[in-house]
Design a protein around this motif. Structure first.
Motif, mmCIF file in Angstrom:
data_model
loop_
_atom_site.group_PDB
_atom_site.id
_atom_site.type_symbol
_atom_site.label_atom_id
_atom_site.label_comp_id
_atom_site.label_asym_id
_atom_site.label_seq_id
_atom_site.Cartn_x
_atom_site.Cartn_y
_atom_site.Cartn_z
ATOM 1 N N LEU A 161 0.822 -1.218 0.000
ATOM 2 C CA LEU A 161 0.000 0.000 0.000
ATOM 3 C C LEU A 161 0.854 1.266 0.000
ATOM 4 C CD1 LEU A 161 -2.744 -1.054 2.592
ATOM 5 C CD2 LEU A 161 -2.927 -1.039 0.087
ATOM 6 N N GLY A 162 2.113 1.147 -0.350
ATOM 7 C CA GLY A 162 2.973 2.315 -0.416
ATOM 8 C C GLY A 162 3.298 2.871 0.953
ATOM 9 N N ASP A 163 3.538 4.199 1.002
ATOM 10 C CA ASP A 163 3.905 4.842 2.263
ATOM 11 C C ASP A 163 2.808 4.716 3.310
ATOM 12 O OD1 ASP A 163 6.355 5.572 1.267
ATOM 13 O OD2 ASP A 163 5.736 7.593 0.700
ATOM 14 N N PHE A 164 1.558 4.747 2.881
ATOM 15 C CA PHE A 164 0.464 4.606 3.838
ATOM 16 C C PHE A 164 0.516 3.232 4.507
ATOM 17 C CE2 PHE A 164 -3.867 3.121 4.782
ATOM 18 C CZ PHE A 164 -4.236 4.092 5.714
ATOM 19 N N GLY A 165 0.807 2.212 3.727
ATOM 20 C CA GLY A 165 0.869 0.866 4.279
ATOM 21 C C GLY A 165 2.002 0.683 5.265
ATOM 22 N N ARG A 166 3.067 1.461 5.117
ATOM 23 C CA ARG A 166 4.202 1.331 6.036
ATOM 24 C C ARG A 166 3.840 1.744 7.455
ATOM 25 N NH1 ARG A 166 9.472 4.100 3.730
ATOM 26 N NH2 ARG A 166 10.254 3.215 5.690
ATOM 27 N N LEU A 167 2.744 2.462 7.618
ATOM 28 C CA LEU A 167 2.306 2.840 8.960
ATOM 29 C C LEU A 167 1.963 1.608 9.798
ATOM 30 C CD1 LEU A 167 0.048 5.918 8.150
ATOM 31 C CD2 LEU A 167 2.324 5.939 9.187
ATOM 32 N N TYR A 168 1.472 0.562 9.138
ATOM 33 C CA TYR A 168 1.105 -0.647 9.893
ATOM 34 C C TYR A 168 2.328 -1.264 10.552
ATOM 35 C CZ TYR A 168 2.709 -5.236 8.378
ATOM 36 O OH TYR A 168 3.458 -6.366 8.210
ATOM 37 N N SER A 169 3.425 -1.400 9.781
ATOM 38 C CA SER A 169 4.622 -2.037 10.345
ATOM 39 C C SER A 169 5.282 -1.140 11.387
ATOM 40 C CB SER A 169 5.621 -2.385 9.231
ATOM 41 O OG SER A 169 5.983 -1.237 8.484
ATOM 42 N N GLU A 170 5.208 0.174 11.182
ATOM 43 C CA GLU A 170 5.769 1.076 12.185
ATOM 44 C C GLU A 170 4.940 1.048 13.462
ATOM 45 O OE1 GLU A 170 7.444 5.639 12.720
ATOM 46 O OE2 GLU A 170 6.839 4.899 10.754
ATOM 47 N N LEU A 171 3.626 0.924 13.318
ATOM 48 C CA LEU A 171 2.767 0.802 14.500
ATOM 49 C C LEU A 171 3.125 -0.462 15.281
ATOM 50 C CD1 LEU A 171 0.227 1.911 16.033
ATOM 51 C CD2 LEU A 171 -1.108 0.320 14.645
ATOM 52 N N ALA A 172 3.312 -1.564 14.567
ATOM 53 C CA ALA A 172 3.655 -2.821 15.228
ATOM 54 C C ALA A 172 5.005 -2.720 15.932
ATOM 55 C CB ALA A 172 3.667 -3.955 14.200
ATOM 56 N N ALA A 173 6.013 -2.160 15.246
ATOM 57 C CA ALA A 173 7.344 -2.043 15.851
ATOM 58 C C ALA A 173 7.355 -1.058 17.011
ATOM 59 C CB ALA A 173 8.356 -1.607 14.788
ATOM 60 N N SER A 174 6.551 0.010 16.916
ATOM 61 C CA SER A 174 6.531 1.029 17.962
ATOM 62 C C SER A 174 5.952 0.506 19.268
ATOM 63 C CB SER A 174 5.719 2.244 17.493
ATOM 64 O OG SER A 174 6.298 2.861 16.376
ATOM 65 N N TRP A 175 4.987 -0.405 19.173
ATOM 66 C CA TRP A 175 4.313 -0.889 20.378
ATOM 67 C C TRP A 175 4.813 -2.244 20.856
ATOM 68 C CZ3 TRP A 175 1.803 1.962 23.628
ATOM 69 C CH2 TRP A 175 1.118 3.103 23.203
ATOM 70 N N LEU A 176 5.538 -2.967 20.010
ATOM 71 C CA LEU A 176 5.949 -4.319 20.391
ATOM 72 C C LEU A 176 6.775 -4.311 21.670
ATOM 73 C CD1 LEU A 176 6.169 -7.338 19.873
ATOM 74 C CD2 LEU A 176 8.057 -6.870 18.285
ATOM 75 N N TRP A 177 7.723 -3.404 21.776
ATOM 76 C CA TRP A 177 8.571 -3.380 22.969
ATOM 77 C C TRP A 177 7.763 -3.021 24.210
ATOM 78 C CZ3 TRP A 177 9.369 1.125 25.807
ATOM 79 C CH2 TRP A 177 8.944 2.322 25.207
ATOM 80 N N VAL A 178 6.731 -2.175 24.059
ATOM 81 C CA VAL A 178 5.873 -1.821 25.194
ATOM 82 C C VAL A 178 5.077 -3.042 25.643
ATOM 83 C CG1 VAL A 178 4.056 -0.282 26.022
ATOM 84 C CG2 VAL A 178 5.717 0.540 24.332
ATOM 85 N N VAL A 179 4.537 -3.778 24.683
ATOM 86 C CA VAL A 179 3.774 -4.983 24.997
ATOM 87 C C VAL A 179 4.655 -5.999 25.727
ATOM 88 C CG1 VAL A 179 2.531 -6.940 24.009
ATOM 89 C CG2 VAL A 179 2.182 -4.654 23.069
ATOM 90 N N VAL A 180 5.878 -6.190 25.220
ATOM 91 C CA VAL A 180 6.773 -7.185 25.800
ATOM 92 C C VAL A 180 7.170 -6.806 27.225
ATOM 93 C CG1 VAL A 180 9.060 -8.241 25.611
ATOM 94 C CG2 VAL A 180 7.637 -7.973 23.575
ATOM 95 N N LEU A 181 7.628 -5.570 27.420
ATOM 96 C CA LEU A 181 8.061 -5.153 28.753
ATOM 97 C C LEU A 181 6.898 -5.131 29.736
ATOM 98 C CD1 LEU A 181 10.570 -2.260 27.927
ATOM 99 C CD2 LEU A 181 11.079 -4.625 28.553
ATOM 100 N N GLY A 182 5.731 -4.657 29.295
ATOM 101 C CA GLY A 182 4.567 -4.660 30.171
ATOM 102 C C GLY A 182 4.153 -6.067 30.556
ATOM 103 N N GLY A 183 4.188 -6.976 29.592
ATOM 104 C CA GLY A 183 3.839 -8.363 29.892
ATOM 105 C C GLY A 183 4.794 -9.001 30.874
ATOM 106 N N LEU A 184 6.109 -8.713 30.723
ATOM 107 C CA LEU A 184 7.091 -9.272 31.644
ATOM 108 C C LEU A 184 6.867 -8.757 33.067
ATOM 109 C CD1 LEU A 184 10.386 -9.052 29.543
ATOM 110 C CD2 LEU A 184 9.131 -11.111 30.154
ATOM 111 N N ILE A 185 6.589 -7.470 33.204
ATOM 112 C CA ILE A 185 6.353 -6.902 34.536
ATOM 113 C C ILE A 185 5.117 -7.526 35.166
ATOM 114 C CG2 ILE A 185 5.768 -4.795 35.789
ATOM 115 C CD1 ILE A 185 7.431 -3.262 33.701
#
Length: 445
Positions: A161-185
């Motif tokens: 989906l071009g540049d618009f579609g890249r927002l999906y992968s950036e959203l996933a990468a931006s929140w993945l570390w938050v999900v992981v650290l929050g889950g560990l705590i």
């Protein structure tokens, strides 16, 4: 907040009933919302990443005719192979060549053409023993990805989906570390083991698996952000500020005052002869797989660089005067700044290339684990339903249980993260708006 409160259906009781001075209620609510809203994006990223991991083997099978050749007696000069490719693609401009390293590997002669997208090339695959052009493919990027790998790569990065579609992968990468650290705590801060059947069992699977793969998931989040559209600019700015940028090799030719020939390290160069240039580069210590880039215009040099991404990394390069054969400059990977080395290694490990098959198997296991954790998470949400439908979120007002100094610190850190990771910031604002609207609707009803 006990484990039972993680397991029993939410009664929508106000968070003020939670133990004061605890971050747990806030983390529970945040982890829940991220699982519900970011989970689908993480699922797509993990699934498409799993497809990408083994694309090198897939391409070797699909494009075996182009990539491999019958082993012959003697190799033809590299210049003759290039000329054969030029005859096959007369409307394209020759830019570089990759001699096959293995005995049965074809030579890749790479061309540019005006109708191709950025970072896309036409590659002719030439039999080094006969100079026969076995086929041409449109390839992508510095890795010379073929059509299949390019299609899967674009699916993983932006869903086509071009540049618009890249927002999906950036959203996933931006929140993945938050999900992981929050889950560990949450998991390691629980009051007692979550053993048993049903949701308790799912919770144990979900959390235990997440603990095992947490480090790799954090690594994938960090390296994924370096490629992202907006956070990637922040990463570039940080690298520039720390002088961690990847160095470049000067490729300009000095004025020799009319002297046209010189005996270089591997042979005499009297013109654009890639065989002589390759011999000089080999004599300068560039072993293994290499790529020879021809001068891009008058006053420019040949640039020969190593292209081995597997460990140990070989990325040395030399610039060679096309008229004299003089080695104008040499850039060693050992001399890269630490940040540039880490970036190179991070990219290669993220793509599954740094440690070969072992790298691929680890990434595949982590992708499958993430897919399983997301499915278990939605299943736990289903188990939390009161009577029908999906489960309710954890109680509202969880921020009230956080001590005021800690809450102020969280707000400051969150604001800074939202500034440097804009997709995270915008999506967080969206979550808060949705949460507020849901709260108002429930209050009225």
């Amino acid at each position: 907040m006990t484990t039972d409160e993680l397991i029993e259906p939410d009664t929508a009781a106000p968070a003020k009933s939670a133990r004061r001075g605890s971050l747990r209620p806030l983390l529970l609510r945040l982890h829940f919302y991220l699982g519900v809203f970011v989970g689908p994006f993480l699922f797509v990223a993990a699934l498409s990443g799993l497809l990408y991991i083994f694309t090198p083997q897939l391409e070797r099978a699909i494009y075996a005719h182009e990539l491999t050749v019958p082993v012959g007696q003697a190799r033809q000069p590299l210049q003759a192979q290039v000329e054969a490719a030029q005859r096959a693609l007369p409307d394209a401009t020759f830019v570089r060549v990759r001699p096959g390293e293995a005995e049965d590997a074809s030579t890749q002669v790479i061309f540019s053409r005006s109708d191709l997208a950025a970072s896309h090339w036409l590659t002719a695959y030439v039999d080094p023993y006969t100079s026969e052009v076995r086929g041409t493919l449109e390839t992508y990027g510095s890795s010379q990805a073929g059509p299949v790998r390019t299609w899967i790569d674009e699916l993983h990065r932006g869903l086509h989906l071009g540049d618009f579609g890249r927002l999906y992968s950036e959203l996933a990468a931006s929140w993945l570390w938050v999900v992981v650290l929050g889950g560990l705590i949450l998991w390691w801060g629980r009051r007692r083991p979550a053993k048993g059947k049903g949701r308790r069992k799912l919770l144990s699977w979900h959390a235990t698996t997440g603990t095992w793969v947490a480090i790799v998931l954090l690594f994938l989040s960090a390296t994924g952000l370096t490629w992202s559209q907006y956070a990637g600019e922040t990463v570039d700015d940080v690298r520039a500020a720390l002088s961690w940028e990847t160095p470049t090799l000067p490729a300009s030719v000095p004025d020799h005052g009319g002297h046209g020939e010189h005996h270089g390290g591997g042979g005499q160069v009297t013109g654009a002869n890639v065989d002589q240039v390759l011999n000089i580069a080999r004599g300068s210590g560039l072993d293994g797989p290499v790529e020879v880039a021809v001068p891009s215009g008058p006053g420019k040099a040949y640039v020969v660089k190593q292209i081995q991404s597997a460990w140990p990394t070989k990325q040395d390069s030399v610039a060679i005067d096309p008229g004299t054969g003089e080695v104008l400059a040499k850039l060693r990977f050992d001399d890269y700044p630490l940040g540039a080395k880490l970036t190179r290694w991070g990219i290669d490990a993220h793509m599954g290339m740094l440690f070969g098959l072992a790298n691929q198997l680890v990434l595949a296991a982590v992708c499958v684990s993430l897919l399983a954790m997301i499915i278990w998470g939605y299943r736990m949400w289903w188990h939390r339903r009161p009577t029908k439908g999906f489960g309710r979120p954890f109680p509202r007002g969880a921020w009230r249980s956080v001590p005021k100094p800690v809450l102020i610190g969280l707000i400051v850190v969150t604001a800074a993260l939202a500034w440097y990771l804009p997709v995270l910031g915008v999506s967080l604002a969206g979550f808060l708006v949705i949460d507020w609207i849901v709260g108002r609707v429930r209050a009225r009803s």
